[in-house]
Write a protein that holds these residues in place. Structure first.
Motif, PDB file in Angstrom:
ATOM      1  N   ASN A 166       0.808  -1.220   0.000  1.00 47.94           N
ATOM      2  CA  ASN A 166       0.000   0.000   0.000  1.00 47.94           C
ATOM      3  C   ASN A 166       0.842   1.271   0.000  1.00 47.94           C
ATOM      4  O   ASN A 166       0.366   2.312   0.446  1.00 47.94           O
ATOM      5  CB  ASN A 166      -0.920   0.000   1.219  1.00 47.94           C
ATOM      6  CG  ASN A 166      -1.938  -1.121   1.187  1.00 47.94           C
ATOM      7  OD1 ASN A 166      -2.982  -1.011   0.537  1.00 47.94           O
ATOM      8  ND2 ASN A 166      -1.653  -2.216   1.885  1.00 47.94           N
ATOM      9  N   ILE A 167       2.057   1.183  -0.513  1.00 46.80           N
ATOM     10  CA  ILE A 167       2.971   2.322  -0.479  1.00 46.80           C
ATOM     11  C   ILE A 167       2.422   3.522  -1.255  1.00 46.80           C
ATOM     12  O   ILE A 167       2.808   4.664  -1.016  1.00 46.80           O
ATOM     13  CB  ILE A 167       4.370   1.919  -1.034  1.00 46.80           C
ATOM     14  CG1 ILE A 167       5.430   2.947  -0.630  1.00 46.80           C
ATOM     15  CG2 ILE A 167       4.322   1.687  -2.543  1.00 46.80           C
ATOM     16  CD1 ILE A 167       5.731   2.995   0.833  1.00 46.80           C
ATOM     17  N   ASN A 168       1.494   3.274  -2.187  1.00 47.38           N
ATOM     18  CA  ASN A 168       0.914   4.354  -2.984  1.00 47.38           C
ATOM     19  C   ASN A 168      -0.282   5.013  -2.295  1.00 47.38           C
ATOM     20  O   ASN A 168      -0.905   5.913  -2.857  1.00 47.38           O
ATOM     21  CB  ASN A 168       0.453   3.817  -4.349  1.00 47.38           C
ATOM     22  CG  ASN A 168      -0.614   2.739  -4.214  1.00 47.38           C
ATOM     23  OD1 ASN A 168      -0.592   1.950  -3.278  1.00 47.38           O
ATOM     24  ND2 ASN A 168      -1.540   2.692  -5.165  1.00 47.38           N
ATOM     25  N   ARG A 169      -0.602   4.577  -1.069  1.00 50.93           N
ATOM     26  CA  ARG A 169      -1.729   5.131  -0.326  1.00 50.93           C
ATOM     27  C   ARG A 169      -1.242   5.897   0.899  1.00 50.93           C
ATOM     28  O   ARG A 169      -0.104   5.777   1.302  1.00 50.93           O
ATOM     29  CB  ARG A 169      -2.671   4.009   0.130  1.00 50.93           C
ATOM     30  CG  ARG A 169      -3.368   3.279  -0.990  1.00 50.93           C
ATOM     31  CD  ARG A 169      -4.245   2.165  -0.429  1.00 50.93           C
ATOM     32  NE  ARG A 169      -5.108   2.673   0.623  1.00 50.93           N
ATOM     33  CZ  ARG A 169      -5.299   2.065   1.795  1.00 50.93           C
ATOM     34  NH1 ARG A 169      -4.663   0.939   2.070  1.00 50.93           N
ATOM     35  NH2 ARG A 169      -6.110   2.583   2.704  1.00 50.93           N
ATOM     36  N   ASN A 170      -2.157   6.648   1.497  1.00 51.00           N
ATOM     37  CA  ASN A 170      -1.874   7.293   2.775  1.00 51.00           C
ATOM     38  C   ASN A 170      -2.056   6.231   3.856  1.00 51.00           C
ATOM     39  O   ASN A 170      -3.182   5.829   4.164  1.00 51.00           O
ATOM     40  CB  ASN A 170      -2.827   8.465   2.994  1.00 51.00           C
ATOM     41  CG  ASN A 170      -2.605   9.135   4.336  1.00 51.00           C
ATOM     42  OD1 ASN A 170      -1.510   9.090   4.888  1.00 51.00           O
ATOM     43  ND2 ASN A 170      -3.657   9.733   4.880  1.00 51.00           N
ATOM     44  N   ILE A 171      -0.979   5.741   4.440  1.00 48.41           N
ATOM     45  CA  ILE A 171      -1.027   4.635   5.399  1.00 48.41           C
ATOM     46  C   ILE A 171      -1.004   5.189   6.820  1.00 48.41           C
ATOM     47  O   ILE A 171      -0.076   5.893   7.202  1.00 48.41           O
ATOM     48  CB  ILE A 171       0.171   3.688   5.205  1.00 48.41           C
ATOM     49  CG1 ILE A 171       0.194   3.150   3.778  1.00 48.41           C
ATOM     50  CG2 ILE A 171       0.110   2.539   6.201  1.00 48.41           C
ATOM     51  CD1 ILE A 171       1.474   2.394   3.443  1.00 48.41           C
ATOM     52  N   SER A 172      -2.012   4.846   7.596  1.00 46.29           N
ATOM     53  CA  SER A 172      -2.055   5.297   8.993  1.00 46.29           C
ATOM     54  C   SER A 172      -1.896   4.107   9.934  1.00 46.29           C
ATOM     55  O   SER A 172      -2.052   2.952   9.536  1.00 46.29           O
ATOM     56  CB  SER A 172      -3.389   5.998   9.285  1.00 46.29           C
ATOM     57  OG  SER A 172      -4.455   5.058   9.253  1.00 46.29           O
ATOM     58  N   LEU A 173      -1.615   4.401  11.187  1.00 42.25           N
ATOM     59  CA  LEU A 173      -1.482   3.366  12.209  1.00 42.25           C
ATOM     60  C   LEU A 173      -2.792   2.606  12.367  1.00 42.25           C
ATOM     61  O   LEU A 173      -2.800   1.375  12.489  1.00 42.25           O
ATOM     62  CB  LEU A 173      -1.077   4.008  13.543  1.00 42.25           C
ATOM     63  CG  LEU A 173      -0.926   3.076  14.756  1.00 42.25           C
ATOM     64  CD1 LEU A 173       0.161   2.045  14.512  1.00 42.25           C
ATOM     65  CD2 LEU A 173      -0.620   3.890  16.005  1.00 42.25           C
ATOM     66  N   SER A 174      -3.900   3.329  12.328  1.00 39.39           N
ATOM     67  CA  SER A 174      -5.205   2.671  12.473  1.00 39.39           C
ATOM     68  C   SER A 174      -5.501   1.739  11.302  1.00 39.39           C
ATOM     69  O   SER A 174      -6.112   0.686  11.478  1.00 39.39           O
ATOM     70  CB  SER A 174      -6.322   3.712  12.621  1.00 39.39           C
ATOM     71  OG  SER A 174      -6.388   4.549  11.489  1.00 39.39           O
ATOM     72  N   ASP A 175      -5.024   2.107  10.099  1.00 38.23           N
ATOM     73  CA  ASP A 175      -5.233   1.257   8.916  1.00 38.23           C
ATOM     74  C   ASP A 175      -4.618  -0.119   9.118  1.00 38.23           C
ATOM     75  O   ASP A 175      -5.262  -1.146   8.905  1.00 38.23           O
ATOM     76  CB  ASP A 175      -4.599   1.895   7.668  1.00 38.23           C
ATOM     77  CG  ASP A 175      -5.357   3.109   7.180  1.00 38.23           C
ATOM     78  OD1 ASP A 175      -6.560   3.190   7.472  1.00 38.23           O
ATOM     79  OD2 ASP A 175      -4.754   3.962   6.522  1.00 38.23           O
TER      80      ASP A 175
END
Length: 269
Positions: A166-175
């Motif tokens: 998912n490097i192309n997405r905004n990755i959050s801790l909650s995700d």
């Protein structure tokens, strides 16, 4: 996770260690068991474990004989001795063979887990020290984290894979915690302990390294690279990039263009 084999002629002791130890917490997994020195030696050759938990007094080869034979062929294998004997002679030999720990029976679960975590930490540090000399600080940090995946818990290893996908997405801790069905506090603590980096910091490092690679392609514009890595705010991407590298993203484009002209000039001579 680091592979472990347990060798002891006392089957009850083997089963007790295998069942009572929190292997995931230790960053390890049981790869096999054996009940005498000869079978244990064969098991080590077959499985090539990272760590061997072994008794001293056994039929066939004793534990020290096995360690002596294996240390000559597999220097990276680490040993934890378990024994009902506290004789100074055994301890001396164990130290001479580079044994990591010497535990006296009966062994408490906490005692075994501490020994395993100590060995796992030593293995991770050794892996980190093997970073290729040509790498800069960011590449070296990522190499050290990612090369240690074998010793991480399943949860942390899955999180690293999640970031890759998912490097192309905004990755959050909650995700990632929603994906792995774990609490954020537990995950954050484990990720930091095992990798040495906070999860958000790791994500940023991965994105910046990918940004640097993408920017070297003359076809990729700076704002396009920001979008390709999940940054909708270009100003924020610029700020994070400059903080990481000490120069602007556009500087890479300028250097690539300059290098291209130099190569064209050299080719025409």
């Amino acid at each position: 996770m680091y592979s472990v084999v347990i060798i002891d002629d006392n089957k009850i002791a083997v089963e007790a260690i295998a069942k009572s130890t929190d292997w995931e917490k230790c960053g390890c997994r049981v790869a096999g068991t054996a009940y005498d020195g000869i079978a244990g030696l064969e098991l080590i050759h077959d499985v090539a474990p990272d760590i061997v938990i072994i008794d001293i007094q056994m039929p066939g080869f004793n534990g020290l004989d096995v360690i002596k034979k294996i240390k000559g062929a597999r220097k990276d294998t680490q040993f934890i001795i378990i024994s009902g004997y506290s004789q100074f002679e055994y301890a001396q030999q164990a130290i001479r063979y580079g044994v990591c720990d010497y535990l006296l029976k009966p062994i408490m679960t906490e005692e075994m887990e501490q020994a395993l975590m100590h060995v796992a930490d030593a293995l991770r540090k050794k892996e980190a020290e093997s970073v290729p000399a040509h790498m800069d600080s960011l590449e070296a940090r990522l190499y050290a984290i990612r090369s240690g995946r074998q010793g991480y818990s399943s949860m942390v290893s899955q999180a690293i894979s999640y970031v890759d996908r998912n490097i192309n997405r905004n990755i959050s801790l909650s995700d990632v915690c929603d994906e792995l069905l774990v609490s954020m506090s537990h995950f954050s603590k484990c990720f930091k302990k095992e990798t040495g980096a906070g999860f958000s910091s790791y994500v940023t490092m991965m994105k910046m390294e990918n940004a640097r690679i993408l920017l070297r392609n003359p076809k990729n514009r700076v704002n396009e690279v920001a979008r390709m890595l999940g940054y909708s705010d270009y100003a924020y991407f610029f700020q994070v990039f400059k903080k990481q590298f000490g120069y602007a993203p556009s500087d890479i484009k300028f250097n690539v263009k300059k290098e291209g002209k130099k190569n064209d000039s050299d080719a025409g001579e």
